[in-house]
Design a protein around this motif. Structure first.
Motif, PDB file in Angstrom:
ATOM      1  N   ASP A  42       0.774  -1.256  -0.009  1.00 44.98           N
ATOM      2  CA  ASP A  42       0.010  -0.200   0.088  1.00 44.98           C
ATOM      3  C   ASP A  42       0.645   1.248  -0.160  1.00 44.98           C
ATOM      4  OD1 ASP A  42      -1.738   2.044   0.760  1.00 44.98           O
ATOM      5  OD2 ASP A  42      -3.008   1.050   1.971  1.00 44.98           O
ATOM      6  N   VAL A  43       1.132   1.823  -1.225  1.00 45.31           N
ATOM      7  CA  VAL A  43       2.070   2.980  -1.414  1.00 45.31           C
ATOM      8  C   VAL A  43       1.368   4.106  -0.621  1.00 45.31           C
ATOM      9  CG1 VAL A  43       1.434   3.621  -3.524  1.00 45.31           C
ATOM     10  CG2 VAL A  43       3.796   3.777  -2.949  1.00 45.31           C
ATOM     11  N   GLU A  44       0.268   4.391  -0.677  1.00 48.84           N
ATOM     12  CA  GLU A  44      -0.244   5.660  -0.164  1.00 48.84           C
ATOM     13  C   GLU A  44      -0.296   5.465   1.398  1.00 48.84           C
ATOM     14  OE1 GLU A  44      -1.828   7.903  -1.610  1.00 48.84           O
ATOM     15  OE2 GLU A  44      -2.044   7.375  -3.725  1.00 48.84           O
ATOM     16  N   ALA A  45      -0.427   4.482   1.990  1.00 50.00           N
ATOM     17  CA  ALA A  45      -0.282   4.287   3.435  1.00 50.00           C
ATOM     18  C   ALA A  45       1.339   4.299   3.992  1.00 50.00           C
ATOM     19  CB  ALA A  45      -0.677   2.770   4.123  1.00 50.00           C
ATOM     20  N   LEU A  46       2.149   3.739   2.845  1.00 49.19           N
ATOM     21  CA  LEU A  46       3.581   3.967   3.194  1.00 49.19           C
ATOM     22  C   LEU A  46       4.092   5.330   3.308  1.00 49.19           C
ATOM     23  CD1 LEU A  46       6.236   2.469   3.626  1.00 49.19           C
ATOM     24  CD2 LEU A  46       6.440   2.572   1.030  1.00 49.19           C
ATOM     25  N   LYS A  68      10.415  12.515   4.086  1.00 50.45           N
ATOM     26  CA  LYS A  68      10.062  13.131   3.175  1.00 50.45           C
ATOM     27  C   LYS A  68       9.703  12.799   1.821  1.00 50.45           C
ATOM     28  CE  LYS A  68      10.528  17.952   0.924  1.00 50.45           C
ATOM     29  NZ  LYS A  68      11.193  19.134   0.612  1.00 50.45           N
ATOM     30  N   VAL A  69       8.565  12.664   1.206  1.00 47.60           N
ATOM     31  CA  VAL A  69       8.064  12.344  -0.003  1.00 47.60           C
ATOM     32  C   VAL A  69       8.401  13.192  -0.973  1.00 47.60           C
ATOM     33  CG1 VAL A  69       6.325  11.370  -1.474  1.00 47.60           C
ATOM     34  CG2 VAL A  69       6.450  10.430   1.154  1.00 47.60           C
ATOM     35  N   THR A  70       9.365  12.810  -2.047  1.00 43.90           N
ATOM     36  CA  THR A  70       9.691  13.856  -2.973  1.00 43.90           C
ATOM     37  C   THR A  70       9.027  13.658  -4.353  1.00 43.90           C
ATOM     38  OG1 THR A  70      11.658  12.332  -3.530  1.00 43.90           O
ATOM     39  CG2 THR A  70      12.203  14.018  -1.751  1.00 43.90           C
ATOM     40  N   GLY A  71       8.452  12.384  -4.558  1.00 42.30           N
ATOM     41  CA  GLY A  71       7.666  12.146  -5.733  1.00 42.30           C
ATOM     42  C   GLY A  71       6.878  10.949  -5.540  1.00 42.30           C
ATOM     43  N   GLY A  72       5.441  11.203  -6.123  1.00 43.22           N
ATOM     44  CA  GLY A  72       4.415  10.408  -6.037  1.00 43.22           C
ATOM     45  C   GLY A  72       3.637  10.352  -4.741  1.00 43.22           C
ATOM     46  N   PRO A  73       3.063   9.491  -4.385  1.00 42.24           N
ATOM     47  CA  PRO A  73       2.692   8.212  -5.253  1.00 42.24           C
ATOM     48  C   PRO A  73       2.010   8.434  -6.390  1.00 42.24           C
ATOM     49  CG  PRO A  73       2.007   7.918  -2.919  1.00 42.24           C
ATOM     50  CD  PRO A  73       2.037   9.461  -2.981  1.00 42.24           C
ATOM     51  N   PHE A  74       2.349   7.732  -7.314  1.00 41.30           N
ATOM     52  CA  PHE A  74       1.665   7.708  -8.790  1.00 41.30           C
ATOM     53  C   PHE A  74       1.643   6.541  -9.531  1.00 41.30           C
ATOM     54  CE2 PHE A  74       5.466   9.828  -9.443  1.00 41.30           C
ATOM     55  CZ  PHE A  74       6.193   8.991 -10.326  1.00 41.30           C
ATOM     56  N   PRO A  75       0.704   5.975 -10.035  1.00 44.74           N
ATOM     57  CA  PRO A  75       0.681   4.570 -10.926  1.00 44.74           C
ATOM     58  C   PRO A  75       1.486   5.036 -12.165  1.00 44.74           C
ATOM     59  CG  PRO A  75      -1.301   5.948 -11.511  1.00 44.74           C
ATOM     60  CD  PRO A  75      -0.547   6.520 -10.316  1.00 44.74           C
ATOM     61  N   ILE A  76       2.224   3.723 -12.408  1.00 43.26           N
ATOM     62  CA  ILE A  76       3.059   3.523 -13.655  1.00 43.26           C
ATOM     63  C   ILE A  76       2.004   2.605 -14.703  1.00 43.26           C
ATOM     64  CG2 ILE A  76       5.070   2.870 -14.916  1.00 43.26           C
ATOM     65  CD1 ILE A  76       5.214   5.320 -12.885  1.00 43.26           C
ATOM     66  N   ALA A  77       1.110   3.152 -15.427  1.00 43.49           N
ATOM     67  CA  ALA A  77       0.124   2.253 -16.113  1.00 43.49           C
ATOM     68  C   ALA A  77      -0.218   1.240 -15.430  1.00 43.49           C
ATOM     69  CB  ALA A  77       0.950   1.891 -17.644  1.00 43.49           C
ATOM     70  N   ASP A  78      -0.300   0.007 -15.633  1.00 42.74           N
ATOM     71  CA  ASP A  78      -0.685  -1.132 -14.883  1.00 42.74           C
ATOM     72  C   ASP A  78       0.372  -1.927 -14.095  1.00 42.74           C
ATOM     73  OD1 ASP A  78       0.345  -2.360 -17.102  1.00 42.74           O
ATOM     74  OD2 ASP A  78      -1.495  -3.716 -17.321  1.00 42.74           O
ATOM     75  N   GLY A 128       2.321  -0.992 -11.851  1.00 44.33           N
ATOM     76  CA  GLY A 128       2.358  -0.675 -10.375  1.00 44.33           C
ATOM     77  C   GLY A 128       2.323   0.770 -10.043  1.00 44.33           C
ATOM     78  N   SER A 129       2.641   0.976  -8.444  1.00 44.50           N
ATOM     79  CA  SER A 129       2.684   2.535  -8.230  1.00 44.50           C
ATOM     80  C   SER A 129       3.958   2.736  -7.444  1.00 44.50           C
ATOM     81  CB  SER A 129       1.566   2.656  -7.292  1.00 44.50           C
ATOM     82  OG  SER A 129       0.286   2.586  -7.865  1.00 44.50           O
ATOM     83  N   VAL A 130       4.399   3.965  -7.852  1.00 42.42           N
ATOM     84  CA  VAL A 130       5.771   4.164  -7.144  1.00 42.42           C
ATOM     85  C   VAL A 130       5.820   5.629  -6.378  1.00 42.42           C
ATOM     86  CG1 VAL A 130       6.442   5.804  -9.238  1.00 42.42           C
ATOM     87  CG2 VAL A 130       8.129   4.366  -7.912  1.00 42.42           C
ATOM     88  N   LEU A 131       6.625   5.671  -5.533  1.00 44.83           N
ATOM     89  CA  LEU A 131       6.937   6.914  -4.654  1.00 44.83           C
ATOM     90  C   LEU A 131       8.504   7.018  -4.655  1.00 44.83           C
ATOM     91  CD1 LEU A 131       8.037   6.490  -1.386  1.00 44.83           C
ATOM     92  CD2 LEU A 131       5.466   6.349  -1.194  1.00 44.83           C
ATOM     93  N   GLN A 132       8.904   8.206  -4.551  1.00 49.11           N
ATOM     94  CA  GLN A 132      10.234   8.650  -4.104  1.00 49.11           C
ATOM     95  C   GLN A 132      10.456   9.123  -2.881  1.00 49.11           C
ATOM     96  OE1 GLN A 132       9.477   9.684  -7.527  1.00 49.11           O
ATOM     97  NE2 GLN A 132      10.152   7.403  -8.059  1.00 49.11           N
ATOM     98  N   ALA A 133      11.361   9.014  -1.943  1.00 47.19           N
ATOM     99  CA  ALA A 133      11.445   9.371  -0.505  1.00 47.19           C
ATOM    100  C   ALA A 133      12.756   9.768  -0.401  1.00 47.19           C
ATOM    101  CB  ALA A 133      10.796   8.787   0.423  1.00 47.19           C
TER     102      ALA A 133
END
Length: 246
Positions: free
Chosen positions: A65-69, A79-89, A91-96
């Motif tokens: 669960d990237v949103e909860a993370l 600090k979350v520096t990018g995302g979370p956002f989906p990459i088509a189907d 998966g979803s990614v974030l940078q921190a």
């Protein structure tokens, strides 16, 4: 893990020669993001650096669960520096960034789960977080990911800790407190290790391909490791069997 690199074709040549990788053509949805394969299985990816991003290997932790993370990262002092956002189907990614300044990412799998091969020569071995702020960094990862910590050694020269994911019998990652043995200009970062058959031969190949060596091969309880950089400056480590194992 993936590599952001200024010259994508040069990066593909370097790692093809070093690890025997082949590369998928970038899918339309992913632009020039190029999966790297070992024996036909996903082991990493390479991508052209955008917007002045440094040439570097990037580490991603899997999460259901990237949103909860993202919320836990902020609550624990990161600090979350990018995302979370989906990459088509896929998966979803974030940078921190952790409280000590080391960048990392997280991946919630969709159709792409991540590694299809690891722990064999030419694939991912394990990661370490290099930091100068263990008092902040240790509780951060242990809170955000639920890691259990085991201090291996402590002191000004070598302060190292193992982290175990919940329920894991083998360590998931390590944390190194950077001391005087690491030049002050080296920032906090995530270091990825690759498994190799012969550490000394791999280091020689790195030099042959135009890379550099920061730490010559040496034995440890985990194997024989070395710290190197590719021909565009991306730091990584390699781990193989000890040289004179009995």
């Amino acid at each position: 893990m993936d590599l952001t690199v200024a010259d994508l074709e040069a990066g593909k040549r370097f790692y093809a020669e070093l690890f025997g990788w082949t590369f998928e053509a970038g899918a339309e949805a992913f632009g020039d993001y190029t999966p790297a394969l070992k024996d036909g299985k996903n082991v990493a990816a390479l991508a052209p650096a955008q917007g002045g991003a440094p040439t570097a290997w990037n580490l991603y932790f899997s999460t259901p669960d990237v949103e909860a993370l993202a919320r836990r990262i902020a609550e624990a002092g990161g600090k979350v520096t990018g995302g979370p956002f989906p990459i088509a189907d896929a998966g979803s990614v974030l940078q921190a960034v952790d409280p000590g300044g080391a960048a990392f990412g997280a991946w919630q799998p969709g159709t792409r789960a991540g590694f299809e091969l690891q722990g064999v020569p030419g694939s991912f071995f394990w990661p370490e977080i290099y930091t100068r702020a263990k008092a902040d960094v240790d509780p951060f990862y242990e809170t955000v990911f639920g890691f259990n910590g085991q201090q291996i050694s402590e002191g000004t020269e070598f302060d190292f800790k193992l982290w175990f994911a919940p329920g894991a019998q083998q360590p998931t990652a390590g944390r190194l407190q950077m001391g005087a043995f690491v030049p002050e200009e080296v920032p906090a970062h995530a270091l990825v290790y690759f498994s190799v058959e012969d550490t000394d031969a791999t280091v020689a190949k790195v030099r042959e391909l135009g890379g550099s060596v920061s730490r010559e091969p040496s034995d440890s309880p985990f194997g024989r490791s070395a710290l190197v950089s590719d021909d565009q400056g991306a730091r990584f480590a390699v781990m193989g069997p000890v040289k004179n194992a009995g």
